[in-house]
Design a protein around this motif. Structure first.
Motif, PDB file in Angstrom:
ATOM      1  N   ALA A  33       0.816  -1.218   0.000  1.00  0.00           N
ATOM      2  CA  ALA A  33       0.000   0.000   0.000  1.00  0.00           C
ATOM      3  C   ALA A  33       0.845   1.262   0.000  1.00  0.00           C
ATOM      4  O   ALA A  33       0.330   2.359  -0.189  1.00  0.00           O
ATOM      5  CB  ALA A  33      -0.932   0.011   1.202  1.00  0.00           C
ATOM      6  N   THR A  34       2.159   1.112   0.217  1.00  0.00           N
ATOM      7  CA  THR A  34       3.058   2.255   0.056  1.00  0.00           C
ATOM      8  C   THR A  34       4.248   1.788  -0.782  1.00  0.00           C
ATOM      9  O   THR A  34       4.367   0.605  -1.076  1.00  0.00           O
ATOM     10  CB  THR A  34       3.563   2.782   1.420  1.00  0.00           C
ATOM     11  N   GLY A  35       5.119   2.715  -1.133  1.00  0.00           N
ATOM     12  CA  GLY A  35       6.268   2.373  -1.970  1.00  0.00           C
ATOM     13  C   GLY A  35       5.906   2.391  -3.450  1.00  0.00           C
ATOM     14  O   GLY A  35       4.796   2.776  -3.823  1.00  0.00           O
ATOM     15  N   PRO A  36       6.832   1.945  -4.314  1.00  0.00           N
ATOM     16  CA  PRO A  36       6.618   2.064  -5.765  1.00  0.00           C
ATOM     17  C   PRO A  36       5.338   1.400  -6.285  1.00  0.00           C
ATOM     18  O   PRO A  36       4.796   1.826  -7.281  1.00  0.00           O
ATOM     19  CB  PRO A  36       7.850   1.373  -6.358  1.00  0.00           C
ATOM     20  N   ALA A  38       2.446   1.324  -4.844  1.00  0.00           N
ATOM     21  CA  ALA A  38       1.288   1.807  -4.083  1.00  0.00           C
ATOM     22  C   ALA A  38       0.045   1.970  -4.952  1.00  0.00           C
ATOM     23  O   ALA A  38      -1.071   1.751  -4.486  1.00  0.00           O
ATOM     24  CB  ALA A  38       1.624   3.120  -3.396  1.00  0.00           C
ATOM     25  N   SER A  39       0.234   2.324  -6.238  1.00  0.00           N
ATOM     26  CA  SER A  39      -0.950   2.559  -7.065  1.00  0.00           C
ATOM     27  C   SER A  39      -1.708   1.256  -7.327  1.00  0.00           C
ATOM     28  O   SER A  39      -2.877   1.274  -7.668  1.00  0.00           O
ATOM     29  CB  SER A  39      -0.578   3.240  -8.382  1.00  0.00           C
ATOM     30  N   ILE A  42      -3.043   0.097  -3.160  1.00  0.00           N
ATOM     31  CA  ILE A  42      -4.113   0.829  -2.481  1.00  0.00           C
ATOM     32  C   ILE A  42      -5.503   0.337  -2.905  1.00  0.00           C
ATOM     33  O   ILE A  42      -6.327   0.025  -2.043  1.00  0.00           O
ATOM     34  CB  ILE A  42      -3.930   2.352  -2.666  1.00  0.00           C
ATOM     35  N   ARG A 195      10.604   4.348 -14.069  1.00  0.00           N
ATOM     36  CA  ARG A 195       9.315   4.836 -13.626  1.00  0.00           C
ATOM     37  C   ARG A 195       9.347   6.316 -13.251  1.00  0.00           C
ATOM     38  O   ARG A 195       8.434   7.065 -13.503  1.00  0.00           O
ATOM     39  CB  ARG A 195       8.916   4.010 -12.396  1.00  0.00           C
ATOM     40  N   GLY A 221       0.589   1.920 -14.678  1.00  0.00           N
ATOM     41  CA  GLY A 221       0.071   3.140 -14.071  1.00  0.00           C
ATOM     42  C   GLY A 221       0.438   4.392 -14.855  1.00  0.00           C
ATOM     43  O   GLY A 221       0.814   4.330 -16.032  1.00  0.00           O
ATOM     44  N   THR A 222       0.385   5.535 -14.189  1.00  0.00           N
ATOM     45  CA  THR A 222       0.620   6.810 -14.870  1.00  0.00           C
ATOM     46  C   THR A 222       2.016   6.956 -15.484  1.00  0.00           C
ATOM     47  O   THR A 222       2.150   7.691 -16.446  1.00  0.00           O
ATOM     48  CB  THR A 222       0.340   7.989 -13.924  1.00  0.00           C
ATOM     49  N   PRO A 223       3.073   6.296 -14.957  1.00  0.00           N
ATOM     50  CA  PRO A 223       4.373   6.476 -15.620  1.00  0.00           C
ATOM     51  C   PRO A 223       4.376   6.005 -17.072  1.00  0.00           C
ATOM     52  O   PRO A 223       5.230   6.404 -17.854  1.00  0.00           O
ATOM     53  CB  PRO A 223       5.328   5.614 -14.772  1.00  0.00           C
ATOM     54  N   ALA A 224       3.434   5.148 -17.456  1.00  0.00           N
ATOM     55  CA  ALA A 224       3.390   4.660 -18.831  1.00  0.00           C
ATOM     56  C   ALA A 224       2.934   5.740 -19.802  1.00  0.00           C
ATOM     57  O   ALA A 224       3.021   5.579 -21.018  1.00  0.00           O
ATOM     58  CB  ALA A 224       2.468   3.448 -18.929  1.00  0.00           C
ATOM     59  N   ASN A 248      -6.129   1.991 -15.232  1.00  0.00           N
ATOM     60  CA  ASN A 248      -6.875   2.739 -14.211  1.00  0.00           C
ATOM     61  C   ASN A 248      -7.149   4.152 -14.715  1.00  0.00           C
ATOM     62  O   ASN A 248      -6.546   4.619 -15.685  1.00  0.00           O
ATOM     63  CB  ASN A 248      -6.155   2.729 -12.858  1.00  0.00           C
ATOM     64  N   ASP A 250      -6.539   7.049 -13.506  1.00  0.00           N
ATOM     65  CA  ASP A 250      -5.488   8.047 -13.386  1.00  0.00           C
ATOM     66  C   ASP A 250      -4.664   8.122 -14.666  1.00  0.00           C
ATOM     67  O   ASP A 250      -4.195   9.184 -15.050  1.00  0.00           O
ATOM     68  CB  ASP A 250      -4.572   7.708 -12.209  1.00  0.00           C
ATOM     69  N   ARG A 253      -6.434  10.256 -17.053  1.00  0.00           N
ATOM     70  CA  ARG A 253      -6.349  11.658 -16.621  1.00  0.00           C
ATOM     71  C   ARG A 253      -5.013  12.276 -17.028  1.00  0.00           C
ATOM     72  O   ARG A 253      -4.966  13.377 -17.588  1.00  0.00           O
ATOM     73  CB  ARG A 253      -6.510  11.711 -15.099  1.00  0.00           C
TER      74      ARG A 253
ATOM     75  N   TYR B 271       5.422  12.360  -9.474  1.00  0.00           N
ATOM     76  CA  TYR B 271       4.834  11.474  -8.472  1.00  0.00           C
ATOM     77  C   TYR B 271       5.257  11.932  -7.092  1.00  0.00           C
ATOM     78  O   TYR B 271       6.178  12.723  -6.946  1.00  0.00           O
ATOM     79  CB  TYR B 271       5.306  10.031  -8.692  1.00  0.00           C
ATOM     80  N   TYR B 272       4.635  11.343  -6.078  1.00  0.00           N
ATOM     81  CA  TYR B 272       4.945  11.766  -4.720  1.00  0.00           C
ATOM     82  C   TYR B 272       6.411  11.528  -4.379  1.00  0.00           C
ATOM     83  O   TYR B 272       6.973  12.201  -3.540  1.00  0.00           O
ATOM     84  CB  TYR B 272       4.040  11.041  -3.714  1.00  0.00           C
TER      85      TYR B 272
END
Lengths: 383, 345
Positions: A33-36, A38-39, A42, A195, A221-224, A248, A250, A253, B271-272
């Motif tokens: 749920a945290t770290g690289p 996390a997306s 979560i 990433r 995820g968004t880095p793509a 997803n 995001d 977006r 990113y964060y």
């Protein structure tokens, strides 16, 4: 004093007896749920909060731990779950390296484990250790086959590849290059990026200079979105493919208009409403989507949470069978639960229909993937 | 590789290099004045970029709550002292800056539709939220141990970095964001296309460097910082408060970081946890300048940016390896050419 001691002993005895009679089922969870990652982690964690708290009249306790996308922490988590919390089944982890590292502990403590990570190595081959391990996400290989077939059908001859400089990108490169070669696709460029990179101009220029008919971006995820935006900026006119890692909202977006027309393979849950009515996955996928969006807001659902949902569905279907063999908390129950998971047939989840067997601990078939195109800023199933 | 590709890569490298240059300057400044190796410098990049992104999306950025929480801590630490030394008036001033100001920002963002403001106003609002975090972090984390050794200050920096990354995940979520560009224009110079945003990045960086040079050369506060950097004890004897110097330095560092974030948010997804890597590359540049020389650090930053761009073309899988390996020959060269000075503690 003496009376007190007796009372305490009696109370403990009572607790023990009642505990044995109505033992709760303890489910241990380790998510990133945290770290690289996390997306991915979560939505999985959110989904697990939607799983039933009663199965076949037994109360279910979920003990959720975060492994911070870190392999060492994941192993520590599962050790704690099996030794201190005495869990009956472990769900997790989110990513492949963590799941692979957890297999040893699951096998050693004879606790069934359901992974939410993609690599086929987690359950294949089913050996003495992997007997205890199951997983819910489609293999990368299934997804890569879908992409290659779509490319060949669309008349693509040459293809460029750009992927994450990590296990995800490497895994895709292995699968994709092998399948593409078998189908006579020529790979003209192979690039990597990180990433967290703020620019991929160099890689994109090299891809562009090789003039491929299509480009596959293997990112999650968004880095793509970064390579795709840069490709569009440079005026690349060919087809662009993404992997199911981007499924997803995001991603839509961040990528915006630059992602118009992109193809990707995905679990059917992404386009649940567009599935034909006779598709057996439609109802279960819609059920998941409506439950998730009711709890976490409209448009918040992603395919990653669907893997957690499917892990939950496997467990919900296996527990009633296993309860006949023993009480939760006992080794007999855990062994029976493993056998029950292996014997599951035609279990409909958010991502497909699971048919487990002693040699297949994934159990998904072609019904677990669809080709999707991004049209008008939304996911559109390709008929 | 033809000329066009080389020029495109060069443009990309210089644009990124300009950001690294700003961060390198901030790192040199912070180290010179306070001896802190400021690892969380990159976090301000992410905080700036993502706060702006949240304002654009019409949501209340979590950073204002952090500002309020940090402000409450500062009042808890400073309140009694202010009351004793300067009476109620001074206490009101401390409370005003650290609690009333963040509350005013919260009220502004909650009740005024700031997402319809022009971009420049949104950037100003972002700065108003993120920049005061710098001095507050100095007050809470560094000032109590300001006289400690460089190693202890470094350990504090690591702690602040980890805390800020964790909070960023909480505030902004795991997925990245982009903001709208300052300018969509693009110009054709010979065979090359130059994007308006690149010009904005390079122009703003240059303007900021000139402004910093003027600040240090012409203003009393700038001269005080320079004096502290040259000789801490001497500056103190001349009546320059080390606490004030520290806060001022951290405010500048936060300003530079947040501005860098706002500048690159339209060209890269932030990113964060993006800030750390950007900060590290600024750090490589600062090392090239020996954590002391501003011009060499700035040139080093451009070198890092260009090296990064070209290595991503030739060997993309090894890009970071190449950039960070650069530090080894630089260290060898520096240790051969400069005298080793023992740090006197």
């Amino acid at each position: 004093m003496k009376i007190q001691k007796t009372v305490v002993a009696a109370a403990l005895g009572m607790a023990f007896v009642s505990g044995a009679a109505f033992a709760d089922i303890n489910v241990g969870v380790s998510v990133s749920a945290t770290g690289p990652a996390a997306s991915l982690g979560i939505p999985e964690k959110n989904t697990l909060s939607l799983l039933p708290t009663m199965i076949a009249g037994q109360k279910v306790n979920y003990i959720v731990l975060d492994d911070a996308s870190d392999t060492t922490t994941a192993v520590k988590n599962i050790r704690k779950l099996v030794s201190e919390d005495k869990v009956d089944v472990v769900i997790g982890s989110t990513i492949t390296p963590n799941s692979l590292a957890m297999i040893d502990v699951a096998a050693e403590s004879k606790t069934p484990m359901i992974s939410m990570a993609a690599s086929s190595k987690i359950v294949d081959p089913v050996d003495e250790k992997r007997r205890w391990v199951f997983k819910t996400p489609q293999n990368d290989q299934q997804m890569a086959t879908a992409i290659v077939s779509h490319m060949v059908d669309a008349g693509v001859k040459t293809v460029g590849f750009i992927g994450f400089a990590d296990a995800y990108g490497e895994g895709w490169w292995e699968q994709f290059s092998a399948i593409a070669e078998a189908r006579k696709l020529k790979i003209v460029a192979n690039e990597r990026y990180k990433r967290s990179d703020t620019s991929v101009t160099g890689q994109v220029l090299k891809l562009y200079a090789a003039k491929p008919d299509a480009i596959l971006i293997a990112g999650a995820g968004t880095p793509a979105a970064l390579p795709q935006k840069t490709l569009k900026q440079r005026g690349f006119a060919g087809k662009i493919y993404q992997t199911h890692g981007v499924a997803n909202n995001d991603f839509l977006r961040v990528c915006g208009a630059d992602c118009e027309g992109t193809f990707l393979p995905a679990g059917p849950v992404l386009v649940a409403d567009q599935l034909p009515a006779e598709n057996p996955v439609r109802a279960t996928a819609q059920e998941y989507v409506s439950k998730y969006e009711a709890a976490f807001g409209k448009g918040s659902v992603s395919t990653f949470g669907g893997h957690a949902w499917d892990a939950g569905m496997l467990m919900v279907n296996a527990v009633p069978v296993a309860l006949k063999a023993g009480q939760p908390g006992s080794p007999e129950f855990r062994a029976a639960l493993r056998d029950a998971l292996e014997g599951l047939k035609e279990v409909a989840g958010a991502h497909g229909i699971f048919n487990m067997s002693p040699t297949d601990h994934l159990g998904l078939d072609q019904r677990s993937r669809v080709m999707v195109q991004i049209k008008g800023g939304a996911w559109q199933m390709v008929k | 590789m033809d000329l066009e590709i080389a020029m495109l890569l060069g443009q990309d490298g210089v644009t990124n290099g300009a950001i690294y240059a700003l961060l390198a300057l901030a790192l040199v400044l912070v180290f010179a004045v306070t001896r802190v190796i400021f690892i969380p410098q990159g976090e301000f990049v992410a905080y700036g970029a993502l706060t702006l992104a949240m304002i654009e999306a019409g949501r209340l950025p979590g950073t204002v709550w952090l500002l309020l929480a940090a402000g409450v801590l500062v009042v808890a630490l400073d309140g009694l002292d202010a009351l004793r030394r300067g009476g109620v008036g001074r206490l009101m001033k401390v409370v005003g800056w650290n609690i009333v100001y963040p509350l005013a920002l919260v009220a502004l963002m909650r009740f005024v539709p700031t997402d319809t403001w022009p971009l420049a106003a949104k950037v100003a609002l972002t700065m108003a939220v993120v920049v005061p975090l710098g001095p507050m972090i100095y007050r809470v984390a560094y000032q109590p141990v300001a006289e400690a050794s460089v190693l202890i200050l470094l350990i504090v920096s690591v702690a602040v970095h980890v805390a800020m990354v964790g909070l960023a995940l909480l505030f902004f979520g795991a997925e990245g964001s982009r903001t709208s560009a300052f300018s969509d224009a693009s110009f054709t110079v010979g065979p090359m296309m130059v994007s308006g945003q690149s010009l904005w990045v390079i122009g703003t960086s240059l303007a900021l460097i000139v402004a910093l040079a003027l600040f240090f050369g012409r203003t009393i506060y700038g001269k005080a910082l320079r004096a502290t950097a040259i000789n801490r004890a001497g500056a103190r004897l001349m009546g320059i408060s080390p606490a004030l110097a520290g806060r001022l330095t951290f405010m500048l560092a936060a300003l530079i970081g947040a501005l860098s974030g706002v500048l690159i948010a339209p060209i890269a997804t932030i990113y964060y946890d993006t800030g750390f890597l950007i900060g590290l590359k600024g750090f490589v540049a600062a090392i090239i300048g020996g954590l002391a020389s501003y011009p060499i650090a700035a040139l080093g930053a451009i070198l890092v940016g260009v090296l990064e761009a070209f290595s991503s073309f030739w060997a993309s899988a090894y890009k970071e390896v190449i950039v960070f390996t650069l530090i080894i020959p630089v260290l060898v060269w520096r240790s051969l050419t400069s005298h080793h000075v023992e740090e006197d503690e």
